[in-house]
Scaffold this motif. Structure first.
Motif, short mmCIF file in Angstrom:
data_model
loop_
_atom_site.label_atom_id
_atom_site.label_comp_id
_atom_site.label_asym_id
_atom_site.label_seq_id
_atom_site.Cartn_x
_atom_site.Cartn_y
_atom_site.Cartn_z
N VAL A 33 0.85 -1.18 0.00
CA VAL A 33 0.00 0.00 0.00
C VAL A 33 0.89 1.24 0.00
CG1 VAL A 33 -1.68 1.34 1.34
CG2 VAL A 33 -1.92 -1.14 1.17
N LEU A 34 0.62 2.13 -0.96
CA LEU A 34 1.30 3.42 -1.00
C LEU A 34 0.30 4.46 -0.50
CD1 LEU A 34 2.94 3.31 -4.55
CD2 LEU A 34 3.83 2.43 -2.41
N ALA A 35 0.63 5.08 0.62
CA ALA A 35 -0.23 6.12 1.18
C ALA A 35 0.63 7.02 2.05
CB ALA A 35 -1.36 5.51 2.01
N ASP A 36 0.34 8.30 2.05
CA ASP A 36 1.09 9.27 2.86
C ASP A 36 2.60 9.18 2.60
OD1 ASP A 36 -1.35 10.05 4.13
OD2 ASP A 36 -1.19 8.28 5.41
N ASN A 37 2.96 9.01 1.33
CA ASN A 37 4.36 8.93 0.92
C ASN A 37 5.14 7.80 1.57
OD1 ASN A 37 4.44 10.93 -1.08
ND2 ASN A 37 4.54 12.53 0.46
N THR A 38 4.44 6.74 1.96
CA THR A 38 5.13 5.56 2.48
C THR A 38 4.60 4.32 1.78
OG1 THR A 38 3.53 5.26 4.27
CG2 THR A 38 5.49 6.56 4.79
N ALA A 39 5.43 3.30 1.73
CA ALA A 39 5.03 2.02 1.16
C ALA A 39 5.04 1.01 2.29
CB ALA A 39 6.01 1.60 0.07
N SER A 40 3.91 0.31 2.49
CA SER A 40 3.84 -0.68 3.56
C SER A 40 3.13 -1.93 3.06
CB SER A 40 3.10 -0.11 4.77
OG SER A 40 1.71 -0.11 4.55
#
Length: 93
Positions: A33-40
């Protein structure tokens, strides 16, 4: 393995702004998931979901698979906001 891919995407995104949220859904292999400039690898609802195999995700990220061709060939299934998916192409390009 998905964690390694997520770290690679995180490195790509470093210093770039990504508006919206996007999920790579690789089925049983997991999600990124890419969200808020992070990939998790933590699943959550996103603006756009790309369903594809882990192998095709790796090809996509290394430039061996053209995103538009992959969608037309059915290798990637897109649901949600196509505009978000288009922005991703610009970031990774």
């Amino acid at each position: 393995m998905m964690e390694d891919i997520a770290r690679g995407i995180q490195d790509e995104l470093s210093g770039k702004a990504f508006d919206g949220s996007l999920k790579f859904d690789c089925g049983e292999d997991g999600v990124i998931v890419l969200a808020d400039n992070t990939a998790s690898t933590t699943d959550q609802n996103t603006d756009c979901t790309l369903r594809l195999s882990r192998a095709n995700l790796e090809k996509l990220l290394t430039g061996q698979l053209n995103p538009m061709t992959a969608v037309m060939m059915g290798k990637i299934k897109v649901s949600g906001d196509m505009g978000v998916a288009m922005k991703l192409g610009q970031l990774l390009g």
